[in-house]
Design an enzyme around this catalytic site. Structure first.
Site, short mmCIF file in Angstrom:
data_model
loop_
_atom_site.label_atom_id
_atom_site.label_comp_id
_atom_site.label_asym_id
_atom_site.label_seq_id
_atom_site.Cartn_x
_atom_site.Cartn_y
_atom_site.Cartn_z
N ARG A 174 0.84 -1.20 0.00
CA ARG A 174 0.00 0.00 0.00
C ARG A 174 0.88 1.25 0.00
NH1 ARG A 174 -2.66 -3.64 -0.66
NH2 ARG A 174 -4.65 -4.30 0.27
N GLU A 232 -2.00 -14.48 -6.81
CA GLU A 232 -2.32 -15.00 -5.48
C GLU A 232 -2.23 -16.52 -5.57
OE1 GLU A 232 -2.81 -13.13 -2.85
OE2 GLU A 232 -3.54 -11.21 -3.59
O1 0X9 Z 1 -4.17 -6.75 -0.98
C1 0X9 Z 1 -3.11 -7.01 -1.56
O2 0X9 Z 1 -2.10 -6.31 -1.45
C2 0X9 Z 1 -3.04 -8.26 -2.44
N1 0X9 Z 1 -3.74 -9.34 -1.81
S1 0X9 Z 1 -3.09 -10.07 -0.47
O3 0X9 Z 1 -4.08 -10.98 0.04
N2 0X9 Z 1 -1.85 -10.92 -0.92
O4 0X9 Z 1 -2.70 -9.06 0.45
C3 0X9 Z 1 -3.70 -7.96 -3.77
C4 0X9 Z 1 -3.09 -6.84 -4.53
C5 0X9 Z 1 -3.69 -6.69 -5.91
N3 0X9 Z 1 -3.30 -5.48 -6.54
C6 0X9 Z 1 -3.86 -4.28 -6.31
N4 0X9 Z 1 -4.96 -4.16 -5.62
N5 0X9 Z 1 -3.28 -3.24 -6.84
ZN ZN Z 2 0.02 -10.39 -0.36
#
Ligand code: 0X9
Ligand code: ZN
Length: 434
Positions: A262, A390
């Site tokens: 993030r 994933e």
């Molecule tokens: O939430 C995330 O960062 C990812 N899933 S996790 O369960 N491994 O944490 C997905 C990220 C997908 N990409 C974006 N949303 N940009």
């Molecule tokens: Zn992740």
């Protein structure tokens, strides 16, 4: 084998730490529920409820998509009661996370520092992975280059190993693969090192290998298996389900860690994230604030003319995610992206017919979340194909070590598809406009 491990533990217990020590999070009798919201109202209800009790494991935030939540024993009855009152369907998918962790935890987790040599029968510790990458680079100087990207918050090494020997030189297309952005997603780390091992074997054998593997050697590879080494070590020593890095708390807080997926400075930073340090999806004090994020950016931007495919390994759920992750709108070249994603997912299914991946845009099939590496690589680094995968399984991060090699072989098949597309794609910045 278990008996030998037990004897070892009894006689050499001072060589072991947390799973038997005081600070280790046991997750005893923690239940994981899969909940099926059918309306926006259900989704909002679950969002509000999980703000107060229990902990989100997977939250797609789209009616019709199941949400996974883990509850401690003291909250489970209340949580179930409220869900039932609301009339939402719920099932138990893991009855005791604590016993699952104890059953699946690797022997390596119980050691202060792992000294074993690299292998894929177990999840490896930071020391072993780093030493193996250094030795591998030394052993194969003709087609590898170890790139030191920088240091983590706690000073651990961030390495990417480049493998390549194409006669095209600067015109060689490349594929980047990384793992371990999220600490608890151990299968992403083992899969990246497994791919790295296969690449080394393949390049070392050169034309002695099967012709179908030739595509592998037609591109350069950048493999960065462990992008959050501090968090990863913490999952071995203190908390198997830790997600973030180990950034020290801000003054007045006691919560550690920034969610490294993030933190990237790209359109959408802050979406599906939090500015509160205690959140699991804390975005950090600013875009690219974390040394791990900065190290990767400083490295990858040098090679983006050549890198045609970016793949970031995560878990769990079996999704092959394309751009965009931060908004529901699709990029103008979505068809192209999703076609390559489908080729990858099909290659996996050909190895293991029971392994079905959902392919689609991150925001479309999972949830909208901004400041992630995949959006950065497409929108800022201008790499034409950017994917988050994933990995298995469908229920949890806590996979038996016996899954390491099968999952590795499945992803290896998909990587050949990535190489074959990268090899024929034009060089230079992605021309797609956003
Ligand atoms: O939430 C995330 O960062 C990812 N899933 S996790 O369960 N491994 O944490 C997905 C990220 C997908 N990409 C974006 N949303 N940009
Ligand atoms: Zn992740």
């Amino acid at each position: 084998m278990r008996f030998i491990q037990l004897i070892f533990l009894l006689f050499f217990s001072d060589a072991f730490t947390s799973p038997t020590g005081d600070t280790y999070m046991t997750y005893d009798k923690h239940t994981v529920l899969r909940i099926y919201p059918t309306t926006e109202d259900d989704v909002q209800f679950l969002r509000d409820l999980t703000d107060k009790i229990c902990e989100i494991m997977k939250f797609p935030g789209i009616p019709g998509r199941p949400v996974d939540v883990m509850c401690p024993p003291e909250d489970i009855a209340k949580f179930k009661e409220l869900i039932a009152e609301k009339g939402i369907l719920v099932e138990e998918i893991i009855d005791d996370m604590g016993s699952l962790i104890r059953e699946k935890v690797s022997l390596s987790s119980r050691m202060k520092r792992q000294v074993a040599s690299m292998n894929w029968n177990d999840y490896q510790r930071y020391d072993t992975i780093i030493r193996w990458m250094e030795e591998t680079a030394l052993a194969h100087p003709t087609f590898t280059k170890l790139i030191d990207m920088g240091r983590s918050v706690e000073g651990r090494k961030l390495y990417v190993l480049k493998i390549g020997m194409s006669p095209l030189g600067d015109n060689t297309r490349a594929v980047w693969l990384d793992g371990g952005i999220h600490a608890r997603e151990w299968i992403s780390v083992s899969t990246a090192t497994y791919i790295l091992k296969n690449l080394i074997t393949n390049f070392a054998a050169q034309n002695k290998t099967d012709c179908s593997d030739e595509v592998i050697r037609s591109v350069d590879w950048y493999i960065a298996p462990l992008l959050n080494p501090d968090g990863y070590e913490f999952t071995h020593t203190d908390d198997r389900l830790w997600r973030k890095n180990r950034r020290a708390p801000l003054t007045g807080s006691s919560c550690y860690g920034v969610d490294l997926n993030r933190n990237w400075g790209v359109a959408g930073y802050g979406v599906g994230a939090s500015s509160k340090g205690c959140s699991e999806v804390y975005q950090g004090t600013a875009e690219n604030s974390e040394p791990e994020t900065q190290a990767i950016i400083n490295t990858i931007l040098k090679y983006t003319n050549n890198i045609r495919v970016y793949v970031s390994l995560h878990s769990y759920g079996q999704y092959w995610l394309t751009s965009w992750g931060y908004k529901n709108d699709l990029p103008e070249d979505y068809d192209k992206l999703v076609n390559l994603g489908r080729k990858g997912a099909t290659a996996i299914r050909c190895i293991n017919p029971s392994r079905v991946y959902t392919v689609g845009s991150g925001a479309g099939v999972l949830y909208a979340a901004g400041g992630a590496s995949d959006d950065y690589m497409k929108a800022v680094a201008k790499i034409p194909y950017s994917f988050t995968i994933e990995l298995p399984n469908e229920f949890t991060f806590v996979l038996d070590p016996s899954e390491i090699i099968p999952v590795g072989n499945e992803v290896w098949a998909a990587m050949k598809e990535m190489a074959s597309e990268a090899a024929r794609h034009p060089l230079g910045p992605d021309p797609a406009t956003f």
